[in-house]
Structure formats: C-alpha cells, structure tokens
Design an enzyme around this catalytic site. Sequence first.
Site, mmCIF file in Angstrom:
data_model
loop_
_atom_site.group_PDB
_atom_site.id
_atom_site.type_symbol
_atom_site.label_atom_id
_atom_site.label_comp_id
_atom_site.label_asym_id
_atom_site.label_seq_id
_atom_site.Cartn_x
_atom_site.Cartn_y
_atom_site.Cartn_z
ATOM 1 N N ASP A 21 0.858 -1.198 0.000
ATOM 2 C CA ASP A 21 0.000 0.000 0.000
ATOM 3 C C ASP A 21 0.889 1.241 0.000
ATOM 4 O O ASP A 21 1.767 1.382 0.853
ATOM 5 C CB ASP A 21 -0.879 -0.020 1.263
ATOM 6 C CG ASP A 21 -1.640 1.292 1.462
ATOM 7 O OD1 ASP A 21 -1.995 1.607 2.614
ATOM 8 O OD2 ASP A 21 -1.863 2.002 0.446
ATOM 9 N N ASN A 23 -0.468 4.572 -0.251
ATOM 10 C CA ASN A 23 -1.129 5.830 0.153
ATOM 11 C C ASN A 23 -1.857 5.712 1.484
ATOM 12 O O ASN A 23 -2.721 6.513 1.801
ATOM 13 C CB ASN A 23 -2.105 6.286 -0.947
ATOM 14 C CG ASN A 23 -3.237 5.272 -1.131
ATOM 15 O OD1 ASN A 23 -3.168 4.156 -0.615
ATOM 16 N ND2 ASN A 23 -4.268 5.664 -1.859
ATOM 17 N N ASP A 98 -4.849 -10.534 -15.737
ATOM 18 C CA ASP A 98 -5.877 -11.535 -15.445
ATOM 19 C C ASP A 98 -7.095 -11.244 -16.326
ATOM 20 O O ASP A 98 -7.560 -10.102 -16.385
ATOM 21 C CB ASP A 98 -6.280 -11.445 -13.962
ATOM 22 C CG ASP A 98 -6.580 -12.821 -13.379
ATOM 23 O OD1 ASP A 98 -6.075 -13.134 -12.284
ATOM 24 O OD2 ASP A 98 -7.322 -13.582 -14.054
ATOM 25 N N ASP A 199 -9.173 -16.627 -16.243
ATOM 26 C CA ASP A 199 -9.921 -17.087 -15.083
ATOM 27 C C ASP A 199 -11.007 -18.102 -15.462
ATOM 28 O O ASP A 199 -11.849 -17.807 -16.318
ATOM 29 C CB ASP A 199 -10.580 -15.849 -14.448
ATOM 30 C CG ASP A 199 -11.156 -16.131 -13.091
ATOM 31 O OD1 ASP A 199 -10.390 -16.488 -12.189
ATOM 32 O OD2 ASP A 199 -12.386 -16.003 -12.939
ATOM 33 N N GLU A 256 -6.830 -20.983 -16.486
ATOM 34 C CA GLU A 256 -7.169 -21.628 -15.209
ATOM 35 C C GLU A 256 -8.303 -22.587 -15.487
ATOM 36 O O GLU A 256 -9.369 -22.159 -15.953
ATOM 37 C CB GLU A 256 -7.586 -20.602 -14.158
ATOM 38 C CG GLU A 256 -7.783 -21.243 -12.809
ATOM 39 C CD GLU A 256 -8.751 -20.518 -11.893
ATOM 40 O OE1 GLU A 256 -9.645 -19.830 -12.409
ATOM 41 O OE2 GLU A 256 -8.626 -20.629 -10.667
ATOM 42 N N HIS A 329 -3.578 -17.242 -4.933
ATOM 43 C CA HIS A 329 -4.448 -16.439 -4.060
ATOM 44 C C HIS A 329 -5.709 -17.200 -3.629
ATOM 45 O O HIS A 329 -6.491 -16.707 -2.811
ATOM 46 C CB HIS A 329 -4.826 -15.151 -4.781
ATOM 47 C CG HIS A 329 -5.656 -15.415 -5.989
ATOM 48 N ND1 HIS A 329 -5.182 -16.066 -7.109
ATOM 49 C CD2 HIS A 329 -6.947 -15.163 -6.245
ATOM 50 C CE1 HIS A 329 -6.143 -16.182 -7.993
ATOM 51 N NE2 HIS A 329 -7.228 -15.655 -7.507
ATOM 52 N N ASP A 330 -5.921 -18.399 -4.216
ATOM 53 C CA ASP A 330 -7.090 -19.216 -3.858
ATOM 54 C C ASP A 330 -6.731 -20.405 -2.989
ATOM 55 O O ASP A 330 -7.632 -21.139 -2.554
ATOM 56 C CB ASP A 330 -7.727 -19.801 -5.131
ATOM 57 C CG ASP A 330 -8.355 -18.767 -6.018
ATOM 58 O OD1 ASP A 330 -8.368 -18.976 -7.243
ATOM 59 O OD2 ASP A 330 -8.812 -17.732 -5.494
HETATM 60 O O1 TEU Z 1 -11.005 -19.308 -9.205
HETATM 61 C C1 TEU Z 1 -11.797 -20.363 -9.739
HETATM 62 C C2 TEU Z 1 -12.002 -21.409 -8.745
HETATM 63 O O2 TEU Z 1 -12.559 -22.436 -8.997
HETATM 64 C C3 TEU Z 1 -11.498 -21.085 -7.402
HETATM 65 O O3 TEU Z 1 -12.529 -20.255 -6.894
HETATM 66 C C4 TEU Z 1 -11.275 -22.287 -6.578
HETATM 67 O O4 TEU Z 1 -11.968 -23.366 -7.060
HETATM 68 C C5 TEU Z 1 -11.789 -22.032 -5.213
HETATM 69 O O5 TEU Z 1 -11.513 -20.698 -4.910
HETATM 70 C C6 TEU Z 1 -11.067 -22.973 -4.295
HETATM 71 O O6 TEU Z 1 -11.499 -22.679 -3.004
HETATM 72 C C7 TEU Z 1 -11.016 -18.133 -9.997
HETATM 73 C C8 TEU Z 1 -10.214 -17.081 -9.243
HETATM 74 O O7 TEU Z 1 -8.866 -17.519 -9.112
HETATM 75 C C9 TEU Z 1 -10.876 -16.896 -7.897
HETATM 76 O O8 TEU Z 1 -10.112 -15.996 -7.089
HETATM 77 C C10 TEU Z 1 -12.259 -16.334 -8.137
HETATM 78 O O9 TEU Z 1 -12.935 -16.253 -6.884
HETATM 79 C C11 TEU Z 1 -13.076 -17.228 -9.075
HETATM 80 O O10 TEU Z 1 -12.354 -17.697 -10.197
HETATM 81 C C12 TEU Z 1 -14.240 -16.430 -9.639
HETATM 82 O O11 TEU Z 1 -13.713 -15.437 -10.489
HETATM 83 CA CA CA Z 2 -3.510 1.958 -1.154
#
Ligand code: TEU
Ligand code: CA
Length: 560
Positions: A21, A23, A98, A199, A256, A329-330
């Site tokens: 971050d 700001n 993305d 995605d 993905e 991130h998932d």
């Molecule tokens: O993720 C697709 C997806 O299937 C994931 O959500 C995963 O299966 C799940 O999070 C596991 O717990 C993509 C993106 O990476 C995710 O951040 C988004 O939430 C999702 O699509 C919808 O755009």
């Molecule tokens: Ca910020």
Amino acid sequence: MTKQWWKEAVIYQIYPRSFKDSNGDGIGDINGIISKLDYLKELGIDVIWLSPVYQSPNDDNGYDISDYRAIMDEFGTMADWEMLLDEMHKRGIKLIMDLVVNHSSDEHAWFMDSRKAKDNPYRDYYIWREGKDGKEPNNWESVFSGSAWEYDEATGEYFLHLFSKKQPDLNWENPKLRREVYDMMNYWLEKGIDGFRMDVINFISKVPELPDARIPEGKQYAPGGDYFMNGPRIHEFLQEMNKETVSQYDVMTVGEMPGASVEEAKLYTDENRHETNMVFQFEHVDLDAGPGGKWDLRPLKLADLRDNFTKWQKGLEEIGWNSLYLNNHDQPRMVSRFGNDKTYRVESAKMLATFLHTLKGTPYIYQGEELGMTNVRFDTIDDYRDIEILNMYREKVIENGEDVQKVMESIYVKGRDNARTPMQWDESEHAGFTTGTPWLKVNPNFKEINAKRATADSNSVFHYYRNLIQLRKQNPIMVYGSYDLILPDHEQIYAYVRRYEGQTLLVMLNFSSEKSVFELPTDVSYVDKKLFIHNYEVSDDESIEKIELKPYEARVYMLK
Ligand code: TEU
Ligand code: CA
C-alpha cells in the site's frame, strides 16, 4: 516441442490488494507494486501475473469486473498502470494480466441493461432462464455456496452465477458477447502487455440444456461441473479467441481450468491447436479433499502427490506444457499444506521450491512464497474477508448449526485468506505493508518472516529461490529435460531424474520430518557427479549410492 520464452520463464503472481500500500488506505495499490519492482528484479523473476486491477465493487476482490477498460479507483489510475508496465519492461520483466470473462460484475453496464427487460439488446449477454415449478431453473450449486441462480424481480426470471450472485455468468453462445471480449483483449494487447491468465476459462461453454446434476447425500444443490467444465464448444471458443487476439502478438496465455484432466489439458496446450500455452489444473490441490469437497479435510499422502505429478509430467512431456504451482491467491500457503511450517519451515519451503523448479514446466511463485510465508489462524470469523469463507461459514454454522470449531479448523487449513494476508516487508507495524489499517490483518509472525530479514540473510528461502531461478537460466535441462520417476514406492522420498543432451539431473526430496534413506537405483549410471542444489550443508565428495536424507532435505546432483 519448440523452445519458447514462456517455457524458460519464472512467473511471479501479485495479488495487488495485499502486496504493498503506497497511500495509507490499508489497500495495496499499483504505486506500491512499482516501489517493489527492484525487489522482484533481485529475486530474478521474468514475468508478473497481476491479479485483476480493473474497476470492481470487490465482492470477490476484483474477480467481479464492472469496467474491463478502467483501473479500480482503490488501486490507482490508468496513468499509474501505464507507469507500472513501463517500469516493468525497463527491468526486462513481462506483464500478464488476469482475464475474467466467464462472468462480469452485476454492476457492469452490460448487466445493468440486461436486467432491465427481456427484449433489452444486452439481455443475451447473460444467461437468463424461467424458474421451474416455482424454483431455480436447475439444481446447480454456486462455488460460493447456495444456488447458482438468482431471481430477478424486474423481469421475473433467474440469472446464472457459478460464483457469487454479484458475478453473473456471461453468455458465450452469443457471438456479440464474444466479439466484445475479443475487442477488450486487443485493447490491452495494444497497450503492450505480454499475455493473459484466463480465469476459469474452461467454464465458458455450458451444456446448452443446463440439465440438473446429481445432488450428493445431505446437500440441497448439486456441483454442476459435468455440465459447465470443458463444455461442448470450449475448444471452438478458445481457438476463435486465439485467432482474433493473441495469435497476432508474441504473448503467452495460461488458462485456469478446474476439472481439466491430462487428456483435456493435452488438447488445450497442444501448440498445433492454438488454444492456450499452458493450464492451471487442480488435481494436486484436490488430493487433500474428501468426498464433501475442499472443506472436507483429508490427509495428503506422498504417494498420491507423486502419482499425480508423474501423470501430468509424462502426460504433457511430448505434447503441451505444464504450469507448476503449489499455491496462489485461492489456495492455502504451500509450506503449511505440503511442508512443515512449525519445526522445519525453512527447510521444507526450500525442499518444495526445489520440487517445483526441477520439474518440467513453467514454475509460478505466489507473493510471499519466496519468504516461506505461512497460513494464518485468526481468532474469529470476523477477522476474515473472503466471500467464499464467509458464505460457507454462514451456510454451515448459522444456517445448519455445524460445530464452529470444526468449521474454523477447515478455514485454517483451506481458506483463501491464508494466502491473502498482507505481504510481509519488514518488522515495522503491519509488516511495512501499510501505514494505515490493513484491509485484512497481517499474519502475527511477520517479525520473524519478512523480506527485509530474508534479503539480508544469504541462507534464507529468498536467496534459495534466487539461486534456483539463476540455475534455470544457465541450465536448459531444467526446462527441456525429460522426466522419469525413480523410487516409485518410497514412503518418504520423492525422487526423479531429468535427462537432456547427455546430462542427468538426479533429484531427491525428503517430504517427511523423519530421516529417510535414499538408495540409488542400479539403472541410474554415471561417471561424474556434481552437487547442484541442496538445502542442508553437504560435502561434495559424499557418495550417492546410499544417503540418509535429513527431514525435508532436498538434494540435486548433475550426473554425466
Ligand atoms: O477461481 C476459480 C475457482 O474455482 C477457485 O474459486 C477455486 O476453485 C476455489 O476458490 C477454491 O477454493 C477463480 C479465481 O482464481 C478466484 O479468485 C475467483 O474467486 C473465481 O475464479 C471467480 O472469479
Ligand atoms: Ca492503497
């Protein structure tokens, strides 16, 4: 098997909300990323995959886009984004953006129009259906709990949302919608980006009849994946997209693809089919889930991991290309899930890094993985932000009275916020991520685990990653070598060889907290050996016929 820049690259994923971050509003932003490009240059990565930075109401932290051609206010301006791209290219770092086109935000102008009337020109940009017997049009479950359909009063119909109700699915059967997507992709390609991460791109072709699926015991809705994953027109759509957009540039795409098999991935990534360059498949991150899905915890077995990776390594060895990841991130943090974040955090983080960077494919590093960042355990659900977690908690605890501690334990093990706690830069307040209040709390272990300490310690996970990345640039065998499993039945050790132009890389990884004995198979012959990578002190002249590997010890030898 052609040589390509994206096969030789190491790709680093930035989740902008949690990176840096600049700001003081507690939310990561583009100027924060710019301020950390020299850190990434020092790490040695070649490409950044930037999670969405487009205009969004942030119901799903940017994966719900309300304007594909504008930058989210919280992240900065288009001028900031242009600066980021320029500063990255100056450092020889490529940018892949993305692409989230299975669905948009419900605040996108297209959807605002679409829901106005059945004869609105944008109606068919989305998937609207009449209810059936006073209920949803079919029994599919949303990935984020509940029905995958939302009733809309204005026109008395339901719209499909495989994710949150603020993420209506786009209708790819509509050529006008497809044209809009391709024009938007070219808008970004014209700006000079180097590709896309796409995605849930294998969700865009649904079985047209949208049939009911089988409802598992005790559930109200059905996982409908059989009818929207790898659907009937997916290859047609990907080939059309490729032809209309990326084929005109020297760029890369990674799709993905939850639910994609090796056989399907071979079709998606076969260079002669012009669909995608590589895919993120999910089989290895589903191995520790029971029949009830991700929250149904099941212990991970090394044999399952080894068999699955070997299937993918051999399956795409000649045709197609693997992406290599253990977190993003998932997913929860890899050192907590596949290693040991208590007693052997540094050793196991290095062992897992050795694993990912000595397999055949393109390795992805998720922000903080290079520091050995770990999962987090917040005291109450109130500290969590992820819509997937919050919806699951409400359904299981509030609506169905399940045991809070059991549900919290599944969140500690599998929740996506494990990966979304702010990047840990130094020992100052909030780990140097923000001077304000972070949107999601920092992991309390930031004083021990942070970039400042890591870059100053030549024995850190950070410098181990730097070394792996440098070795990859100097040794084509790491990219293009074949893969052959050895010790297929060992309880603790995963070992394989890579072969290329007369060289052999011998990789031995102890995936356990116990000492384990490695014995060299008689069919692995050599006249000369050289220690190549190791995460413990090892003397070069030690024989390799029989080795007692320490807990989470990784060793790689170059054999000739
Ligand atoms: O993720 C697709 C997806 O299937 C994931 O959500 C995963 O299966 C799940 O999070 C596991 O717990 C993509 C993106 O990476 C995710 O951040 C988004 O939430 C999702 O699509 C919808 O755009
Ligand atoms: Ca910020």
